[in-house]
Write a protein that holds these residues in place. Structure first.
Motif, PDB file in Angstrom:
ATOM      1  N   ALA A 350       0.704  -1.423  -0.098  1.00 43.14           N
ATOM      2  CA  ALA A 350      -0.373   0.274   0.092  1.00 43.14           C
ATOM      3  C   ALA A 350       0.616   1.555  -0.331  1.00 43.14           C
ATOM      4  O   ALA A 350       0.684   2.118  -1.086  1.00 43.14           O
ATOM      5  CB  ALA A 350      -0.742   0.050   1.381  1.00 43.14           C
ATOM      6  N   HIS A 351       2.304   1.684   0.886  1.00 45.84           N
ATOM      7  CA  HIS A 351       3.133   2.708   0.891  1.00 45.84           C
ATOM      8  C   HIS A 351       3.530   2.920  -0.601  1.00 45.84           C
ATOM      9  O   HIS A 351       3.860   4.112  -0.817  1.00 45.84           O
ATOM     10  CB  HIS A 351       4.412   2.114   1.946  1.00 45.84           C
ATOM     11  CG  HIS A 351       5.051   3.702   1.651  1.00 45.84           C
ATOM     12  ND1 HIS A 351       4.951   4.265   2.501  1.00 45.84           N
ATOM     13  CD2 HIS A 351       6.497   3.308   1.800  1.00 45.84           C
ATOM     14  CE1 HIS A 351       5.233   5.003   2.393  1.00 45.84           C
ATOM     15  NE2 HIS A 351       7.013   4.918   2.002  1.00 45.84           N
ATOM     16  N   ARG A 353       2.472   1.728  -3.426  1.00 41.05           N
ATOM     17  CA  ARG A 353       0.959   2.204  -4.591  1.00 41.05           C
ATOM     18  C   ARG A 353       0.742   4.196  -4.405  1.00 41.05           C
ATOM     19  O   ARG A 353       0.754   4.405  -5.518  1.00 41.05           O
ATOM     20  CB  ARG A 353      -0.446   1.809  -4.276  1.00 41.05           C
ATOM     21  CG  ARG A 353      -0.744   1.769  -5.196  1.00 41.05           C
ATOM     22  CD  ARG A 353      -2.538   1.201  -4.481  1.00 41.05           C
ATOM     23  NE  ARG A 353      -2.730   0.499  -4.100  1.00 41.05           N
ATOM     24  CZ  ARG A 353      -3.061  -0.506  -2.697  1.00 41.05           C
ATOM     25  NH1 ARG A 353      -2.382  -1.057  -3.263  1.00 41.05           N
ATOM     26  NH2 ARG A 353      -3.517  -0.109  -1.335  1.00 41.05           N
ATOM     27  N   ASP A 354       1.123   4.294  -2.840  1.00 41.97           N
ATOM     28  CA  ASP A 354       0.603   5.840  -2.700  1.00 41.97           C
ATOM     29  C   ASP A 354       2.148   6.487  -3.083  1.00 41.97           C
ATOM     30  O   ASP A 354       1.344   7.560  -3.931  1.00 41.97           O
ATOM     31  CB  ASP A 354       0.972   5.951  -0.643  1.00 41.97           C
ATOM     32  CG  ASP A 354      -0.833   5.617  -0.339  1.00 41.97           C
ATOM     33  OD1 ASP A 354      -1.640   5.325  -1.134  1.00 41.97           O
ATOM     34  OD2 ASP A 354      -0.424   5.064   0.631  1.00 41.97           O
ATOM     35  N   ARG A 355       2.842   5.906  -3.153  1.00 46.53           N
ATOM     36  CA  ARG A 355       4.463   6.602  -4.070  1.00 46.53           C
ATOM     37  C   ARG A 355       4.143   6.817  -5.077  1.00 46.53           C
ATOM     38  O   ARG A 355       4.725   7.646  -5.964  1.00 46.53           O
ATOM     39  CB  ARG A 355       5.034   5.917  -3.330  1.00 46.53           C
ATOM     40  CG  ARG A 355       6.108   6.579  -1.889  1.00 46.53           C
ATOM     41  CD  ARG A 355       6.902   5.416  -1.242  1.00 46.53           C
ATOM     42  NE  ARG A 355       8.420   5.717  -2.124  1.00 46.53           N
ATOM     43  CZ  ARG A 355       9.861   6.059  -2.306  1.00 46.53           C
ATOM     44  NH1 ARG A 355       9.860   4.403  -1.310  1.00 46.53           N
ATOM     45  NH2 ARG A 355      10.250   6.375  -2.976  1.00 46.53           N
ATOM     46  N   HIS A 357       1.047   6.489  -6.562  1.00 46.44           N
ATOM     47  CA  HIS A 357      -0.109   7.058  -7.047  1.00 46.44           C
ATOM     48  C   HIS A 357       0.755   9.063  -7.421  1.00 46.44           C
ATOM     49  O   HIS A 357       0.532   9.770  -8.109  1.00 46.44           O
ATOM     50  CB  HIS A 357      -0.838   7.256  -6.083  1.00 46.44           C
ATOM     51  CG  HIS A 357      -2.374   8.105  -6.672  1.00 46.44           C
ATOM     52  ND1 HIS A 357      -3.160   7.524  -7.993  1.00 46.44           N
ATOM     53  CD2 HIS A 357      -2.515   9.100  -6.103  1.00 46.44           C
ATOM     54  CE1 HIS A 357      -4.155   8.529  -7.891  1.00 46.44           C
ATOM     55  NE2 HIS A 357      -3.714   9.923  -6.807  1.00 46.44           N
ATOM     56  N   ALA A 358       1.409   9.178  -6.064  1.00 42.85           N
ATOM     57  CA  ALA A 358       1.571  10.711  -6.215  1.00 42.85           C
ATOM     58  C   ALA A 358       3.207  11.050  -7.284  1.00 42.85           C
ATOM     59  O   ALA A 358       2.734  12.441  -7.287  1.00 42.85           O
ATOM     60  CB  ALA A 358       2.623  10.898  -4.707  1.00 42.85           C
TER      61      ALA A 358
END
Length: 409
Positions: A350-351, A353-355, A357-358
């Protein structure tokens, strides 16, 4: 004194009668003589007969030696060699020539043969033909043994009988050759080469060679002191055992060969094991194998007896229950440890995936921002643009082209 005229009563001889008479006189007077001289014009005819002359400072005489007698010449005659010839004098009636019909020929001079032996020995030794490192090892159990010797002498009988007595499986392949006389050295050398030239898959190709002959005088053995024989033995890829004469006889062939046997009988003993020794060895190996197998069986029987006597053997169900509990505990530990590992992996995913996405370049466009490019390159500042430049405005749903206007426009 003037010649006289013959009368009817004077006998008149024909040329044949005169030469025959002279021959009778010569043969009666010189029936068995030794003549020493320098060898000249030595030739061997296609028939095998040898023709030559003996000469000294004052005279010369023609000689002939018939083919069957050349086997008793134990060296290679050379021009200018000092020799002694034994034979009887006669007249060759067709030409009226005085000649010697030679029975034997020897090198003249005290120690002539020994000198020739020593000279060749020193020459070959200097070339390294006697060196131990050149010697080939003999196979332990040869299947086929090649023999180079006379086909009618005692040597082949001694070799065959010795091999049959000691190791019957060994097969003998004989190449019969002359072992004395002018032709003997070349015949021996050619036989050794012929054995070596046999293909590896030829049934006649031996594992080793025995080369030699039975006993005799130094002259009888002289063929095995010739250089051509020494060279053939040295060039052999097959191991060679030399078996010449008696134990006291030492020839050049003995020095060059891979192994020397004192006699042909000794050669048979040298090249194969005694079948009785082989049988004893097989029995010893059999006993060792049986002893080791018996020992291992006894060890296995003791282990079985120990298992039968143990508690585990008498209460197998209880032991199985203990193992089952231990297995359940391991499965439980593995399950708990595996669930924690999955949770950690999900958090890390998840971490990431967030990076990711940013870092997506489309995100600002979705929020209403515009991406400005000129000729496909991003525009980083207003100062990089000039009045009238063409630029492209990138939106979330497409792009538009525009022109840069002056600030006061």
């Amino acid at each position: 004194m003037p010649p006289t005229n013959n009368t009817a009563d004077d006998p008149v001889l024909s040329v044949a009668e005169l030469t025959r008479g002279l021959s009778d006189l010569v043969e009666d007077r010189y029936d068995d003589v030794w003549v020493e001289g320098e060898l000249s014009d030595f030739t061997r005819a296609a028939s095998g007969h040898c023709y030559f002359s003996l000469k000294d400072e004052d005279a010369q005489i023609r000689c002939v030696m018939w083919k069957h007698l050349t086997q008793y010449v134990y060296f290679e005659p050379e021009e200018g060699m000092q020799v002694r010839v034994n034979g009887h004098a006669s007249v060759y009636e067709r030409r009226g020539d005085l000649q010697i019909q030679a029975q034997a020929m020897r090198q003249a001079g005290k120690g002539a043969q020994q000198k020739a032996f020593e000279e060749l020995k020193q020459k070959l030794q200097a070339e390294g033909l006697f060196a131990p490192e050149r010697k080939q090892a003999l196979p332990a159990f040869p299947d086929t043994i090649g023999v180079v010797t006379s086909g009618q002498g005692a040597a082949i009988h001694d070799i065959q009988s010795g091999l049959a007595r000691r190791f019957p499986p060994a097969e003998v392949v004989l190449c019969p050759v002359k072992v004395q006389g002018l032709d003997a050295p070349r015949a021996v050398a050619d036989a050794v080469a012929a054995f070596n030239d046999l293909p590896a898959d030829d049934a006649q190709r031996p594992d080793l060679l025995i080369v030699g002959r039975g006993g005799g005088s130094t002259e009888d053995l002289w063929a095995f002191n010739e250089e051509v024989v020494a060279r053939a033995l040295d060039a052999s890829n097959l191991p060679v055992v030399s078996a010449v004469g008696h134990e006291s006889d030492v020839t050049i062939a003995d020095l060059v060969a891979d192994e020397r046997a004192a006699t042909p009988s000794a050669a048979a003993e040298r090249v194969v094991p005694d079948r009785r020794d082989v049988a004893d060895r097989v029995r010893a190996l059999h006993d060792r194998l049986r002893s080791r197998v018996t020992g291992r069986l006894q060890d296995a029987r003791q282990r079985v007896d120990a298992l039968v006597a143990s508690r585990a053997f008498h209460a197998p169900a209880r032991r199985l229950e203990q193992h089952r509990q231990h297995l359940d505990a391991l499965v439980d530990r593995l399950g708990r440890g595996g669930a924690r590992a999955v949770d950690r992996a999900r958090t890390r995913l998840a971490h990431l995936r967030d990076r990711l996405h940013a870092l997506d370049p489309e995100q600002p466009l979705r929020r209403g921002y515009v991406h400005l490019t000129q000729d496909g390159t991003s525009v980083q500042s207003a100062e990089s643009l000039q009045d009238g430049d063409r630029v492209r405005l990138h939106f979330q749903d497409g792009h538009r082209d525009a022109e840069v206007l002056p600030d006061d426009a």
